[in-house]
Structure formats: C-alpha cells, structure tokens
Design an enzyme around this catalytic site. Sequence first.
Site, PDB file in Angstrom:
ATOM      1  N   ASP A   1     -16.019  29.402  75.440  1.00 38.34           N
ATOM      2  CA  ASP A   1     -16.455  29.308  76.844  1.00 38.34           C
ATOM      3  C   ASP A   1     -16.032  30.571  77.606  1.00 38.34           C
ATOM      4  O   ASP A   1     -16.781  31.102  78.421  1.00 38.34           O
ATOM      5  CB  ASP A   1     -15.836  28.084  77.546  1.00 38.34           C
ATOM      6  CG  ASP A   1     -16.703  26.832  77.393  1.00 38.34           C
ATOM      7  OD1 ASP A   1     -17.319  26.661  76.323  1.00 38.34           O
ATOM      8  OD2 ASP A   1     -16.760  26.014  78.343  1.00 38.34           O
TER       9      ASP A   1
ATOM     10  N   TYR B   1      -8.939  17.614  67.085  1.00 43.32           N
ATOM     11  CA  TYR B   1     -10.172  16.856  67.294  1.00 43.32           C
ATOM     12  C   TYR B   1     -10.293  15.664  66.350  1.00 43.32           C
ATOM     13  O   TYR B   1     -10.925  14.668  66.673  1.00 43.32           O
ATOM     14  CB  TYR B   1     -11.400  17.755  67.080  1.00 43.32           C
ATOM     15  CG  TYR B   1     -11.818  18.550  68.292  1.00 43.32           C
ATOM     16  CD1 TYR B   1     -10.946  19.467  68.875  1.00 43.32           C
ATOM     17  CD2 TYR B   1     -13.077  18.400  68.843  1.00 43.32           C
ATOM     18  CE1 TYR B   1     -11.336  20.210  69.974  1.00 43.32           C
ATOM     19  CE2 TYR B   1     -13.479  19.147  69.939  1.00 43.32           C
ATOM     20  CZ  TYR B   1     -12.607  20.044  70.507  1.00 43.32           C
ATOM     21  OH  TYR B   1     -12.992  20.772  71.596  1.00 43.32           O
TER      22      TYR B   1
ATOM     23  N   LYS C   1      -1.225  30.126  67.125  1.00 44.36           N
ATOM     24  CA  LYS C   1      -0.039  30.006  67.986  1.00 44.36           C
ATOM     25  C   LYS C   1       1.154  29.798  67.046  1.00 44.36           C
ATOM     26  O   LYS C   1       1.880  28.807  67.112  1.00 44.36           O
ATOM     27  CB  LYS C   1      -0.247  28.825  68.963  1.00 44.36           C
ATOM     28  CG  LYS C   1       0.815  28.677  70.041  1.00 44.36           C
ATOM     29  CD  LYS C   1       0.775  29.763  71.106  1.00 44.36           C
ATOM     30  CE  LYS C   1       1.950  29.599  72.058  1.00 44.36           C
ATOM     31  NZ  LYS C   1       2.077  30.748  73.005  1.00 44.36           N
TER      32      LYS C   1
ATOM     33  N   ASP D   1      -2.687  32.920  73.433  1.00 44.23           N
ATOM     34  CA  ASP D   1      -2.524  33.266  74.855  1.00 44.23           C
ATOM     35  C   ASP D   1      -2.821  34.741  75.071  1.00 44.23           C
ATOM     36  O   ASP D   1      -3.551  35.135  75.986  1.00 44.23           O
ATOM     37  CB  ASP D   1      -1.133  32.871  75.380  1.00 44.23           C
ATOM     38  CG  ASP D   1       0.014  33.304  74.470  1.00 44.23           C
ATOM     39  OD1 ASP D   1      -0.242  33.794  73.348  1.00 44.23           O
ATOM     40  OD2 ASP D   1       1.186  33.139  74.884  1.00 44.23           O
TER      41      ASP D   1
ATOM     42  N   ASP E   1     -12.918  26.350  70.804  1.00 39.34           N
ATOM     43  CA  ASP E   1     -13.653  25.703  71.889  1.00 39.34           C
ATOM     44  C   ASP E   1     -13.376  26.448  73.201  1.00 39.34           C
ATOM     45  O   ASP E   1     -14.295  26.794  73.949  1.00 39.34           O
ATOM     46  CB  ASP E   1     -13.210  24.235  71.998  1.00 39.34           C
ATOM     47  CG  ASP E   1     -13.894  23.515  73.139  1.00 39.34           C
ATOM     48  OD1 ASP E   1     -15.125  23.679  73.296  1.00 39.34           O
ATOM     49  OD2 ASP E   1     -13.204  22.785  73.890  1.00 39.34           O
TER      50      ASP E   1
HETATM   51  C1  IPM Z   1     -18.468  22.376  72.436  1.00 35.27           C
HETATM   52  C2  IPM Z   1     -18.201  21.193  73.316  1.00 35.27           C
HETATM   53  C3  IPM Z   1     -17.767  20.005  72.463  1.00 35.27           C
HETATM   54  C4  IPM Z   1     -16.494  20.411  71.729  1.00 35.27           C
HETATM   55  C5  IPM Z   1     -17.564  18.695  73.242  1.00 35.27           C
HETATM   56  C6  IPM Z   1     -18.789  18.291  74.005  1.00 35.27           C
HETATM   57  C7  IPM Z   1     -17.110  17.580  72.340  1.00 35.27           C
HETATM   58  O1  IPM Z   1     -17.275  21.509  74.292  1.00 35.27           O
HETATM   59  O2  IPM Z   1     -19.314  22.262  71.533  1.00 35.27           O
HETATM   60  O3  IPM Z   1     -17.849  23.409  72.639  1.00 35.27           O
HETATM   61  O4  IPM Z   1     -15.400  20.352  72.297  1.00 35.27           O
HETATM   62  O5  IPM Z   1     -16.602  20.802  70.563  1.00 35.27           O
HETATM   63 MG    MG Z   2     -16.789  23.595  74.366  1.00 35.73          MG
END
Ligand code: IPM
Ligand code: MG
Length: 370
Positions: free
Chosen positions: A251, A141, A191, A223, A247
């Site tokens: 999710d 990042y 990894k 993975d 990240d």
């Molecule tokens: C999160 C989001 C952000 C990230 C994006 C919007 C830059 O996906 O907070 O998880 O990747 O950190």
């Molecule tokens: Mg995210």
Amino acid sequence: MLLKLTILPGDGIGPEVTEQAVLVIQAVAERFEHQLELQHQLIGGAALAAVNDPLPPETIQACLSSSAVLLGAVGSPAFDHNPGHLRPEAGLLRIRRELGAYANLRPAVFFSALEDCSPLRAEVVRGTDIMIVRELLGGAYFGQPRSIEGNPGSRVAVNTMRYGESEIERIARVAFDLAEKRKKRVLSVDKANVLECSRLWREVVTRIGKDYPEVKLAHQYVDSAAMLLVQRPADFDVVLTENMFGDILSDQAGGVVGSLGLLASASVGGPVGLYEPVHGSAPDIAGKGIANPLGAILSVAMMLRHSLQLQREAACVESAVNHVLQHGARTADLAGKTHAAISTTEMGSRVVNAVKLTAAQALQAEKSLR
Ligand code: IPM
Ligand code: MG
C-alpha cells in the site's frame, strides 16, 4: 488458444473495476484471436449476502477448473461485526489457500505521465520500478492458535506468526528467480532484531541466496525499509517479505507511485493463478463510477503474462495503459488540480481503444517480419 477464466467481482468497487478489466480481456481475445470462456462467481460480502458463506463451494470449483482467476475486491462494512470466518476477507484468504497461491507479486511502477501524482518530488520518484514479492499463505494471517477470549473488559486476543523453513524457501526462490531477470538484486525485509520468525527467515533466505551467486542479497528491518521506501524509492528492485509486512509495504508503494488504484497483483505458485488489484473494496466510493480500473486492468496484463504465457498480449495491455496516461486520462484519484477526472467506464473504454490500436500495430509488425 482457449482462455477459460473465472471472474470474482466481489464487493465495493470490485464489480465496477472488473467490468472494465473484462472488456479489456475481450478486446485482447478478439484482436489476437483467442477463444474466451468466462464465468462469474460470488466471493466475499456478495457471497455472504447470497448464501451466507464468503467462499461457496461452486466458486472454488469454478476457480480450480479455470486457466486463471480475476478478482475485484472483498470487504464490506456491513459484515464488520461478523465472527472471523463469516467476514468477507475470510473468503479471500481461503481462495488464496485453496489455489495454493503462496507467492504474491506486486509491482509498483512509476509512470512518467504521472509525475505530478506522487506526493514525492519528481526527482525522487522518477525511475521507481519495484517488485514486491509477498509471502501469501503464512505468518499471522494463517497461524494457529488465534482467538479472542474472556469477558468484556478483560478479554485477551491472540494471533500467531508462524513460518516453516519450506515456506520461506519456496517464496525466496520466487524472488531470486525474478531478480535474475531484473537487476539481480533482492532486498529481504524482516524484523530479525525482535521476531524469531524473522531470524529464521533471514537465515533461510541467506542460504537460498547461495544458489543464486549472481544476485546480490541485502537484508533490511521493516521499519527502516518503510522509511527508505519514501526517501529513495528508485533504489528498490525486488523486495522479498512475509505476508503482513508485504501487505503494508505494498500500500505504501502505491502511495509513492501516485495512487494505490494503479497497482496490480498476481498470486501464484499453485495450479491456478489469482489476479487482483492491490486496492481494496473502497466502500466510500463504491457505486459512484469514479474508481480507477487500471489496477484491475494491469492485473489482466499480469494474468496474460504469468498464467497464460501470452507475452505479446500482456505487453499490448501495458502499452495501452501507458498510452492513455500519456494522453491525459485520469480518474479522480489521479486528477489532482490539473486534470479533469474521467469516470471508471470512460477510463475503461479508452484502454480498450488503445488495446485495439496497439494490437493492430503489434500484428502489423509481426506480419512485416514474416
Ligand atoms: C490485500 C488486502 C487483503 C490482505 C485483505 C482484504 C484481506 O489488504 O490484498 O492487500 O490483507 O491480504
Ligand atoms: Mg492490503
């Protein structure tokens, strides 16, 4: 206590969900007799549209002089073709850096009222209570160099994944400290079979782990961790990982517990904590009044706990959320075929009412103890 907060609604569903979260903060402040000082500032696409800067200096100033910051979401397809530094996301990455928020705590907790929401069988997901500790200021990042160069048709893109030992050390300590207060287990995800960054990560995490003899440390390739997360989510406790893996896995954890809309996060480590739901700006549903405000509301609970040291108030918000879910409140992402969906504002008001109820009970209990 004076609660001095900066609110950054941002883009997409950000303004809708933060509006409900703010109503919850106001109810908490009123019931527990705290003084509230709120200011709203621009970030992301909203700031780009207004002043062509995804993080205007006033926003940084306001955040740095607050007790904590609540952010909705950033990201808007309107700026998809902008250069990197003029994208909404650049504002989010910069505010994280300005605030020194290197530790991103992302709990993924399964609510028993939501058994039918997970795509997984109830007996698989039951008991899931994960704390993802995501490193937030390093890795691909932020690593330099980064570029896209050359002529169309033969361009080359470069990103750099970079980690220094001290960056790994400080995030590892956050994870081990949390583990000491939980089930005393850390799973470090990397990894290391492919990446140098991960080999250093594993080495440093192992060394720091020696300072925490009571915490059991294990390592897993990312993975395989992704597979285990859907196969046996209830076996996870504290997950320590670098920026991009965190990240992605957070999710996934949202999907596992029933909806990404439920997930809250705290970005801490610097002088001022930043609190944001894990979901993004969701432009496809923005403005429709159907977004789930619980991620933002639970982020308020994390803010009360981590930045303001108001444990009682944090617990009150969490039990209010639990209460409304037990009573069948579901936004569209949770409704499925069995429930009628309620709107963002209706979900918000139900939580506010439940906060008033649980606050009254908490205060009553305290009184009778005195
Ligand atoms: C999160 C989001 C952000 C990230 C994006 C919007 C830059 O996906 O907070 O998880 O990747 O950190
Ligand atoms: Mg995210």
